[in-house]
Design a protein around this motif. Sequence first.
Motif, PDB file in Angstrom:
ATOM      1  N   UNK A 209      36.988 -29.112 -46.677  1.00 25.87           N
ATOM      2  CA  UNK A 209      36.562 -27.549 -46.729  1.00 25.87           C
ATOM      3  C   UNK A 209      35.428 -27.440 -45.637  1.00 25.87           C
ATOM      4  N   UNK A 210      35.079 -28.418 -44.688  1.00 28.88           N
ATOM      5  CA  UNK A 210      33.779 -28.185 -43.788  1.00 28.88           C
ATOM      6  C   UNK A 210      34.497 -28.151 -42.360  1.00 28.88           C
ATOM      7  N   UNK A 211      35.834 -28.149 -42.439  1.00 32.89           N
ATOM      8  CA  UNK A 211      36.410 -28.441 -40.963  1.00 32.89           C
ATOM      9  C   UNK A 211      36.360 -26.880 -40.264  1.00 32.89           C
ATOM     10  N   UNK A 212      35.846 -26.565 -39.191  1.00 34.42           N
ATOM     11  CA  UNK A 212      35.697 -25.668 -38.220  1.00 34.42           C
ATOM     12  C   UNK A 212      36.078 -25.755 -36.999  1.00 34.42           C
ATOM     13  N   UNK A 213      37.129 -25.056 -36.601  1.00 38.14           N
ATOM     14  CA  UNK A 213      37.560 -25.126 -35.038  1.00 38.14           C
ATOM     15  C   UNK A 213      36.718 -24.524 -33.956  1.00 38.14           C
ATOM     16  N   UNK A 214      35.732 -23.898 -34.486  1.00 41.21           N
ATOM     17  CA  UNK A 214      34.714 -23.334 -33.521  1.00 41.21           C
ATOM     18  C   UNK A 214      33.840 -24.321 -32.959  1.00 41.21           C
ATOM     19  N   UNK A 215      33.606 -25.489 -33.824  1.00 37.82           N
ATOM     20  CA  UNK A 215      32.591 -26.653 -33.347  1.00 37.82           C
ATOM     21  C   UNK A 215      33.184 -27.129 -32.041  1.00 37.82           C
ATOM     22  N   UNK A 216      32.185 -27.338 -31.009  1.00 34.20           N
ATOM     23  CA  UNK A 216      32.561 -27.676 -29.722  1.00 34.20           C
ATOM     24  C   UNK A 216      32.155 -28.980 -29.352  1.00 34.20           C
ATOM     25  N   UNK A 217      31.463 -29.717 -30.248  1.00 35.48           N
ATOM     26  CA  UNK A 217      31.184 -31.206 -29.992  1.00 35.48           C
ATOM     27  C   UNK A 217      31.072 -32.176 -31.338  1.00 35.48           C
ATOM     28  N   UNK A 218      31.478 -33.434 -31.144  1.00 36.58           N
ATOM     29  CA  UNK A 218      31.176 -34.070 -32.562  1.00 36.58           C
ATOM     30  C   UNK A 218      29.825 -34.291 -32.898  1.00 36.58           C
ATOM     31  N   UNK A 219      28.764 -33.968 -32.095  1.00 35.09           N
ATOM     32  CA  UNK A 219      27.347 -34.177 -32.651  1.00 35.09           C
ATOM     33  C   UNK A 219      27.117 -32.987 -33.220  1.00 35.09           C
ATOM     34  N   UNK A 220      27.687 -31.539 -33.069  1.00 32.62           N
ATOM     35  CA  UNK A 220      27.506 -30.410 -33.746  1.00 32.62           C
ATOM     36  C   UNK A 220      28.189 -30.622 -35.175  1.00 32.62           C
ATOM     37  N   UNK A 221      29.334 -31.493 -35.340  1.00 37.03           N
ATOM     38  CA  UNK A 221      29.933 -31.749 -36.606  1.00 37.03           C
ATOM     39  C   UNK A 221      28.987 -32.578 -37.271  1.00 37.03           C
ATOM     40  N   UNK A 222      28.534 -33.380 -36.652  1.00 36.54           N
ATOM     41  CA  UNK A 222      27.553 -34.224 -37.296  1.00 36.54           C
ATOM     42  C   UNK A 222      26.318 -33.556 -38.043  1.00 36.54           C
ATOM     43  N   UNK A 223      25.652 -32.612 -37.115  1.00 37.92           N
ATOM     44  CA  UNK A 223      24.688 -31.783 -37.706  1.00 37.92           C
ATOM     45  C   UNK A 223      25.147 -30.992 -39.010  1.00 37.92           C
ATOM     46  N   UNK A 224      26.174 -30.426 -38.821  1.00 40.84           N
ATOM     47  CA  UNK A 224      26.827 -29.506 -39.914  1.00 40.84           C
ATOM     48  C   UNK A 224      26.767 -30.451 -41.197  1.00 40.84           C
ATOM     49  N   UNK A 225      27.409 -31.700 -41.066  1.00 38.00           N
ATOM     50  CA  UNK A 225      27.654 -32.317 -42.226  1.00 38.00           C
ATOM     51  C   UNK A 225      26.293 -32.769 -42.854  1.00 38.00           C
ATOM     52  N   UNK A 226      25.357 -32.856 -42.094  1.00 34.44           N
ATOM     53  CA  UNK A 226      24.205 -33.348 -42.430  1.00 34.44           C
ATOM     54  C   UNK A 226      23.259 -32.206 -43.332  1.00 34.44           C
ATOM     55  N   UNK A 227      23.555 -30.988 -42.785  1.00 35.10           N
ATOM     56  CA  UNK A 227      22.970 -29.911 -43.346  1.00 35.10           C
ATOM     57  C   UNK A 227      23.504 -29.575 -44.709  1.00 35.10           C
ATOM     58  N   UNK A 228      24.938 -29.902 -44.499  1.00 36.07           N
ATOM     59  CA  UNK A 228      25.685 -29.710 -45.916  1.00 36.07           C
ATOM     60  C   UNK A 228      25.301 -30.451 -46.957  1.00 36.07           C
ATOM     61  N   UNK A 229      25.160 -31.684 -46.702  1.00 32.86           N
ATOM     62  CA  UNK A 229      24.834 -32.632 -47.628  1.00 32.86           C
ATOM     63  C   UNK A 229      23.274 -32.448 -48.176  1.00 32.86           C
ATOM     64  N   UNK A 230      22.254 -31.916 -47.143  1.00 31.41           N
ATOM     65  CA  UNK A 230      21.123 -31.587 -47.611  1.00 31.41           C
ATOM     66  C   UNK A 230      20.920 -30.067 -48.432  1.00 31.41           C
TER      67      UNK A 230
END
Length: 297
Positions: A182-203
């Motif tokens: 459910x968190x997949x987003x094709x607008x993300x431009x780098x793996x670290x951005x995905x990392x930050x988003x996952x951290x924010x979601x879990x928080x």
Amino acid sequence: MTTPTPESDRRVVRRKQSLARSDMTAEMFDAAFARLHGNEYVERTAILTPRERIALTRRCAPGDVVVGGIAAKILHGGLWYDGDFTIELVRGPEAGNRPGRGRKVLRRAGLLPDDVVAIDEVAVTSVVRTAFDLGRVGPPWRALGHLDDLARATGFEPDAVRHYAERFDGHRGIRQLRQILPLVDGDAESPPESWVRLLMHRSELPAPELQIEVADDDGRIFARIDLGYVRPKIAIEFDGADFHTSPAQRARDETRDARLRELGWIIIRIDAARLRTDPWGVVMEIERALRSRGGYF
């Protein structure tokens, strides 16, 4: 002017046979050739693109194998991969039990004919199957990064992967896959951005917006923010080691940041070291910024 040698003409040799049929010593061979896959080697003068390396490796492998994993994602148009990425070869639906000497070929559960497509005459796992495989490999933030990259390249629908996964209940990584789809987003431009988003979601922070464009008073776009919140004007930027550490880039960042602050933006900068060592510090900084702007969540 020398015309570059096309990939199909590059010389691929077998080490054992070459040593037996030539006057080269093992040391001379290793100086002239680099291992490609199994017993196949390629001349060290050949500079291969990722796609060429994958195609050559597949061509040297047993007949009924399929390119999977990160290599499959690259062939589908993905852009994120390490320089030494592993080319994963999967036994095809009709493969026998023997993978071939000197080769590492994996067996993926339930690989069916519909899971295989051809790209440039190379057998590759389909987009949905590639997403299914990559989404189950840890850590979760890296899996999400690969899925974001695949979504950017192909526009696959997460629901299609979720439905596909239903026949694999109980297999390794299925729970992780279901959590991150459910968190997949094709607008993300780098793996670290995905990392930050996952951290924010879990928080349990509010979901951020991605690739935010900011214009000056004349309507000219002068900044593109990795992720953040437009209404409270909070920018979250990831500083990559290869891009944001040069003096010239730091100077450009400072100039741009000064213009953003003039327009009322709070800027939060994060790098990989901070994500590894102080993830909750990152969360608290984002939360404080939101609270300071009257954010309620």
